[in-house]
Design an enzyme around this catalytic site. Structure first.
Site, PDB file in Angstrom:
ATOM      1  N   ARG A  90      90.032  71.985  72.073  1.00 39.50           N
ATOM      2  CA  ARG A  90      90.941  72.763  71.203  1.00 39.50           C
ATOM      3  C   ARG A  90      90.948  72.196  69.777  1.00 39.50           C
ATOM      4  O   ARG A  90      91.969  72.203  69.090  1.00 39.50           O
ATOM      5  CB  ARG A  90      92.383  72.765  71.750  1.00 39.50           C
ATOM      6  CG  ARG A  90      92.541  73.412  73.095  1.00 39.50           C
ATOM      7  CD  ARG A  90      92.230  74.909  73.058  1.00 39.50           C
ATOM      8  NE  ARG A  90      92.626  75.570  74.282  1.00 39.50           N
ATOM      9  CZ  ARG A  90      91.896  75.619  75.391  1.00 39.50           C
ATOM     10  NH1 ARG A  90      90.704  75.052  75.429  1.00 39.50           N
ATOM     11  NH2 ARG A  90      92.338  76.254  76.463  1.00 39.50           N
TER      12      ARG A  90
ATOM     13  N   SER B  48      98.743  78.935  75.864  1.00 37.41           N
ATOM     14  CA  SER B  48      99.255  77.573  76.053  1.00 37.41           C
ATOM     15  C   SER B  48      99.873  77.082  74.743  1.00 37.41           C
ATOM     16  O   SER B  48      99.200  77.098  73.714  1.00 37.41           O
ATOM     17  CB  SER B  48      98.118  76.620  76.428  1.00 37.41           C
ATOM     18  OG  SER B  48      97.481  77.044  77.597  1.00 37.41           O
TER      19      SER B  48
ATOM     20  N   GLU C  18      99.528  72.955  70.685  1.00 36.55           N
ATOM     21  CA  GLU C  18      98.227  73.588  70.445  1.00 36.55           C
ATOM     22  C   GLU C  18      98.379  74.665  69.368  1.00 36.55           C
ATOM     23  O   GLU C  18      97.462  74.962  68.604  1.00 36.55           O
ATOM     24  CB  GLU C  18      97.717  74.214  71.752  1.00 36.55           C
ATOM     25  CG  GLU C  18      96.319  74.764  71.648  1.00 36.55           C
ATOM     26  CD  GLU C  18      95.934  75.687  72.786  1.00 36.55           C
ATOM     27  OE1 GLU C  18      95.847  76.889  72.547  1.00 36.55           O
ATOM     28  OE2 GLU C  18      95.719  75.182  73.908  1.00 36.55           O
TER      29      GLU C  18
HETATM   30  N1  EPU Z   1     100.384  73.769  86.782  1.00 36.13           N
HETATM   31  C1  EPU Z   1     101.626  73.587  87.310  1.00 36.13           C
HETATM   32  N2  EPU Z   1     102.652  74.351  86.835  1.00 36.13           N
HETATM   33  C2  EPU Z   1     102.486  75.285  85.874  1.00 36.13           C
HETATM   34  C3  EPU Z   1     101.208  75.461  85.325  1.00 36.13           C
HETATM   35  C4  EPU Z   1     100.167  74.683  85.795  1.00 36.13           C
HETATM   36  O1  EPU Z   1     101.828  72.776  88.195  1.00 36.13           O
HETATM   37  O2  EPU Z   1     103.472  75.929  85.502  1.00 36.13           O
HETATM   38  C5  EPU Z   1      99.250  72.958  87.297  1.00 36.13           C
HETATM   39  C6  EPU Z   1      98.641  73.569  88.551  1.00 36.13           C
HETATM   40  O3  EPU Z   1      98.292  72.528  89.424  1.00 36.13           O
HETATM   41  C7  EPU Z   1      97.381  74.210  88.055  1.00 36.13           C
HETATM   42  C8  EPU Z   1      96.989  73.288  86.917  1.00 36.13           C
HETATM   43  O4  EPU Z   1      98.229  72.865  86.353  1.00 36.13           O
HETATM   44  O5  EPU Z   1      96.416  74.253  89.047  1.00 36.13           O
HETATM   45  C9  EPU Z   1      96.152  73.955  85.870  1.00 36.13           C
HETATM   46  O6  EPU Z   1      96.756  75.170  85.483  1.00 36.13           O
HETATM   47  P1  EPU Z   1      95.890  76.360  84.870  1.00 36.13           P
HETATM   48  O7  EPU Z   1      94.672  76.607  85.689  1.00 36.13           O
HETATM   49  O8  EPU Z   1      96.805  77.506  84.628  1.00 36.13           O
HETATM   50  O9  EPU Z   1      95.359  75.764  83.514  1.00 36.13           O
HETATM   51  P2  EPU Z   1      96.064  74.922  82.352  1.00 36.13           P
HETATM   52  O10 EPU Z   1      95.502  73.557  82.348  1.00 36.13           O
HETATM   53  O11 EPU Z   1      97.544  75.040  82.449  1.00 36.13           O
HETATM   54  C10 EPU Z   1      94.204  75.472  80.611  1.00 36.13           C
HETATM   55  C11 EPU Z   1      94.107  76.047  79.220  1.00 36.13           C
HETATM   56  C12 EPU Z   1      94.253  77.562  79.260  1.00 36.13           C
HETATM   57  C13 EPU Z   1      93.138  78.121  80.161  1.00 36.13           C
HETATM   58  C14 EPU Z   1      93.268  77.503  81.543  1.00 36.13           C
HETATM   59  C15 EPU Z   1      92.116  77.897  82.432  1.00 36.13           C
HETATM   60  C16 EPU Z   1      94.923  74.322  77.749  1.00 36.13           C
HETATM   61  C17 EPU Z   1      96.020  73.856  76.854  1.00 36.13           C
HETATM   62  N3  EPU Z   1      95.145  75.463  78.397  1.00 36.13           N
HETATM   63  O12 EPU Z   1      95.525  75.730  81.073  1.00 36.13           O
HETATM   64  O13 EPU Z   1      94.056  78.035  77.940  1.00 36.13           O
HETATM   65  O14 EPU Z   1      93.233  79.530  80.225  1.00 36.13           O
HETATM   66  O15 EPU Z   1      93.224  76.067  81.436  1.00 36.13           O
HETATM   67  O16 EPU Z   1      90.951  77.266  82.005  1.00 36.13           O
HETATM   68  O17 EPU Z   1      93.883  73.663  77.849  1.00 36.13           O
HETATM   69  C18 EPU Z   1      95.206  78.554  75.925  1.00 36.13           C
HETATM   70  O18 EPU Z   1      94.621  77.614  75.409  1.00 36.13           O
HETATM   71  O19 EPU Z   1      96.012  79.287  75.278  1.00 36.13           O
HETATM   72  C19 EPU Z   1      95.016  78.830  77.346  1.00 36.13           C
HETATM   73  C20 EPU Z   1      95.720  79.766  77.998  1.00 36.13           C
END
Ligand code: EPU
Length: 338
Positions: free
Chosen positions: A164, A238, A334
């Site tokens: 990012r 995010s 972010e």
């Molecule tokens: N999780 C929780 N609670 C929540 C959300 C997430 O426990 O409310 C845990 C879960 O274990 C889940 C893990 O976090 O399996 C990962 O969650 P998710 O797959 O939704 O991904 P993220 O790490 O929360 C990142 C990016 C997203 C992208 C997704 C998928 C960042 C800051 N965010 O989110 O990007 O779509 O991975 O690759 O790196 C964005 O940047 O705006 C964005 C949406």
């Protein structure tokens, strides 16, 4: 050149925050940019470039000049046996570009389906999702240097992409207006379904040998199930980055939180799911009047309608302090707060 005064920015940011810009102009071509850059308003006022407005939290009226970048065009500039090179106008909608690529069976950006925003802002924060980042297909971009009025080209290396991150969020912040990007897509696509959620989604649909259309559809399904549609609920995806911590810090946290969600980056570095931290700290789904933390994804802050950017920003600060107090990890925003 019709520069608008006192323009509401509500429909120009995906958070849907209703603030005004003193001066506003919708830019349709590089030619127009050359003309507008010699105007008094461009030269004397603070400048804010908005493209898709999808990574932006506006906390007050903008006392300056907002340029909305609408430069369009998708041009196939080079093609060989294996790849196509597309030069894409900064104002092209990112998801429509992905759909265009998928429709032609050109692989590389299908995992980035449904990301809100435009092509020209994609490199600013090196958009990423489901195991793929823009930098994986990015070749170069053209950008107008505000101080000199010259157009410069930046290669993938020049952009210093990170998680990012890019040079345009750091040393080059506010100095350039990106006018186009060039990406390289594969005619012989390699499927990337390493990210667990995609695998599960394809499995549910009984798809053993997915096409890039199948991957794109799976990503769309996952995103729709977790992330609010900015056309329905204002948000910027995010709000925070996933923090990176050391092995020593992780080991210390595992003693009290054995279920912490972590991804190894190298031997000593681990990325932690900020959504997990925020949920664990009790913020998920919390609502304050017309804004709050999304019910299905704790990393996303939302405007349920009519919220003030400042209130959402204050909420983000409270979350940062609370996570720091509970886990000793300082989250970073972010989203660009203006
Ligand atoms: N999780 C929780 N609670 C929540 C959300 C997430 O426990 O409310 C845990 C879960 O274990 C889940 C893990 O976090 O399996 C990962 O969650 P998710 O797959 O939704 O991904 P993220 O790490 O929360 C990142 C990016 C997203 C992208 C997704 C998928 C960042 C800051 N965010 O989110 O990007 O779509 O991975 O690759 O790196 C964005 O940047 O705006 C964005 C949406």
């Amino acid at each position: 050149m019709n520069i608008i005064r006192n323009q509401s920015l509500k429909s120009y940011n995906t958070f849907g925050i209703d603030v005004k810009a003193d001066f506003f102009y919708e830019l349709n071509s590089v030619q127009e940019l050359n003309e507008i850059s010699s105007s008094e308003v461009f030269q004397n006022e603070d400048l804010l470039i908005i493209s898709g407005g999808s990574n932006l939290l506006l906390t007050k009226n903008f006392k300056g000049f907002v340029l909305k970048n609408n430069i369009l065009g998708i041009e196939l500039v080079k093609e060989d046996e294996n790849d196509v090179f597309l030069k894409v106008g900064a104002g092209e909608d990112w998801h429509e570009l992905v759909m265009y690529a998928v429709g032609n069976n050109w692989g590389g950006i299908e995992n980035l389906s449904l990301i809100p925003g435009n092509a020209g802002t994609a490199p600013m924060q090196n958009i990423g999702a489901y195991g793929v980042e823009l930098k994986d297909t990015f070749v170069c971009l053209e950008a107008f240097e505000i101080a000199s009025g010259k157009v410069h080209s930046f290669t993938n290396n020049d952009c210093c992409f990170g998680y990012r991150e890019s040079i345009f969020k750091n040393t080059h912040k506010g100095k350039y207006i990106i006018t186009s990007i060039t990406i390289k897509l594969s005619k012989k696509p390699l499927i990337n379904i390493k990210y667990g959620d995609i695998k599960n989604e394809l499995h549910k649909s009984n798809i053993a040998n997915p096409s890039i259309r199948d991957v794109s559809n799976a990503v769309i399904k996952i995103r729709k199930s977790k992330l609010p549609d900015p056309n329905e609920i204002g948000n910027s995806g995010s709000f925070f980055k996933n923090p990176v911590i050391t092995k020593a810090k992780l080991e210390q946290l595992l003693k009290t939180h054995p279920d912490i969600v972590k991804y190894p980056l190298d031997e000593n570095k681990f990325k932690i799911a900020a959504g997990w931290l925020i949920e664990k700290a009790g913020w998920k789904g919390k609502t304050f009047d017309n804004y709050g933390v999304h019910k299905k994804q704790a990393l996303v802050l939302v405007n349920y309608g009519g919220a003030k950017g400042n209130d959402i920003n204050k909420l983000s600060e409270l979350i940062i302090e609370d996570i720091n107090a509970k886990f000793g990890i300082r989250l970073e925003k972010e989203v660009n707060v203006i």
